[in-house]
Design an enzyme around this catalytic site. Sequence first.
Site, mmCIF file in Angstrom:
data_model
loop_
_atom_site.group_PDB
_atom_site.id
_atom_site.type_symbol
_atom_site.label_atom_id
_atom_site.label_comp_id
_atom_site.label_asym_id
_atom_site.label_seq_id
_atom_site.Cartn_x
_atom_site.Cartn_y
_atom_site.Cartn_z
ATOM 1 N N GLU A 1 18.261 -68.768 32.143
ATOM 2 C CA GLU A 1 16.833 -68.549 31.950
ATOM 3 C C GLU A 1 16.095 -69.886 31.861
ATOM 4 O O GLU A 1 14.977 -70.031 32.349
ATOM 5 C CB GLU A 1 16.615 -67.733 30.682
ATOM 6 C CG GLU A 1 15.180 -67.392 30.403
ATOM 7 C CD GLU A 1 15.018 -66.607 29.124
ATOM 8 O OE1 GLU A 1 14.655 -65.427 29.217
ATOM 9 O OE2 GLU A 1 15.257 -67.175 28.040
ATOM 10 N N CYS B 1 7.224 -65.538 23.041
ATOM 11 C CA CYS B 1 7.726 -64.724 24.149
ATOM 12 C C CYS B 1 7.142 -63.307 24.142
ATOM 13 O O CYS B 1 7.284 -62.571 25.110
ATOM 14 C CB CYS B 1 9.249 -64.646 24.114
ATOM 15 S SG CYS B 1 10.039 -66.240 24.396
ATOM 16 N N HIS C 1 4.943 -64.598 30.036
ATOM 17 C CA HIS C 1 5.360 -65.980 30.247
ATOM 18 C C HIS C 1 6.425 -65.954 31.341
ATOM 19 O O HIS C 1 6.952 -64.897 31.673
ATOM 20 C CB HIS C 1 5.902 -66.609 28.946
ATOM 21 C CG HIS C 1 7.191 -66.011 28.491
ATOM 22 N ND1 HIS C 1 7.279 -64.784 27.865
ATOM 23 C CD2 HIS C 1 8.459 -66.471 28.592
ATOM 24 C CE1 HIS C 1 8.538 -64.515 27.581
ATOM 25 N NE2 HIS C 1 9.289 -65.525 28.016
ATOM 26 N N HIS D 1 7.797 -62.295 32.312
ATOM 27 C CA HIS D 1 8.137 -61.134 31.494
ATOM 28 C C HIS D 1 7.539 -61.289 30.111
ATOM 29 O O HIS D 1 7.005 -62.336 29.752
ATOM 30 C CB HIS D 1 9.650 -60.902 31.434
ATOM 31 C CG HIS D 1 10.406 -61.897 30.614
ATOM 32 N ND1 HIS D 1 11.447 -61.552 29.795
ATOM 33 C CD2 HIS D 1 10.287 -63.237 30.485
ATOM 34 C CE1 HIS D 1 11.943 -62.630 29.207
ATOM 35 N NE2 HIS D 1 11.254 -63.666 29.617
ATOM 36 N N HIS E 1 9.768 -67.918 33.790
ATOM 37 C CA HIS E 1 10.944 -68.786 33.846
ATOM 38 C C HIS E 1 11.311 -69.043 35.300
ATOM 39 O O HIS E 1 11.059 -68.212 36.175
ATOM 40 C CB HIS E 1 12.155 -68.134 33.165
ATOM 41 C CG HIS E 1 11.952 -67.834 31.726
ATOM 42 N ND1 HIS E 1 11.995 -68.806 30.742
ATOM 43 C CD2 HIS E 1 11.682 -66.674 31.078
ATOM 44 C CE1 HIS E 1 11.785 -68.249 29.563
ATOM 45 N NE2 HIS E 1 11.589 -66.950 29.740
ATOM 46 N N ASP F 1 11.872 -62.361 42.643
ATOM 47 C CA ASP F 1 11.130 -63.610 42.808
ATOM 48 C C ASP F 1 9.624 -63.377 42.800
ATOM 49 O O ASP F 1 9.101 -62.524 43.515
ATOM 50 C CB ASP F 1 11.546 -64.301 44.100
ATOM 51 C CG ASP F 1 11.081 -65.744 44.158
ATOM 52 O OD1 ASP F 1 11.051 -66.407 43.093
ATOM 53 O OD2 ASP F 1 10.761 -66.212 45.262
ATOM 54 N N HIS F 2 8.941 -64.160 41.972
ATOM 55 C CA HIS F 2 7.490 -64.097 41.794
ATOM 56 C C HIS F 2 7.026 -62.694 41.410
ATOM 57 O O HIS F 2 6.024 -62.187 41.920
ATOM 58 C CB HIS F 2 6.761 -64.633 43.029
ATOM 59 C CG HIS F 2 6.916 -66.115 43.154
ATOM 60 N ND1 HIS F 2 8.045 -66.687 43.694
ATOM 61 C CD2 HIS F 2 6.111 -67.131 42.780
ATOM 62 C CE1 HIS F 2 7.919 -68.003 43.667
ATOM 63 N NE2 HIS F 2 6.757 -68.305 43.096
#
Length: 137
Positions: free
Chosen positions: A126, A33, A39, A14, A41, A79-80
Amino acid sequence: MIYIERKERFSAAHQLYNPNWSEEKNREVFGKCSNKNFHGHNYTLIVTIKGEINPDTGFVMNLVDLKRIIQKKVTDKLDHSNLNHDVDFMKGKFSSTEVLAVEIWKILQPEIEKHGAQLHKVRLDETINNAVEYFGE
């Protein structure tokens, strides 16, 4: 009343960025960020439900059902993915962990209630140091 937790994990990218601000203001507030290349997490989602034990099953809710709901409705979509671009329930929303936790609550609450339990808390880690908890308030 008894409480049950289910943990799921997902990885997502994000960018924290306010389009109404200048690049300088975004860097000042969000630091790295706000990187235009995004970037990522490795998140841990912890869903806590509560309710009374069903005398016929010994469960508040079948954990297999809870796992299926969380995966199908939330983590399979996250996810991903890129939270800013790929996730239907995040379209047009700020991709902070706080907003993400609230949106997850909105999805899970009615699904869990169909199974006779109540959603108590959504916790979203996070990083190992940063987490958000939301109680639906």
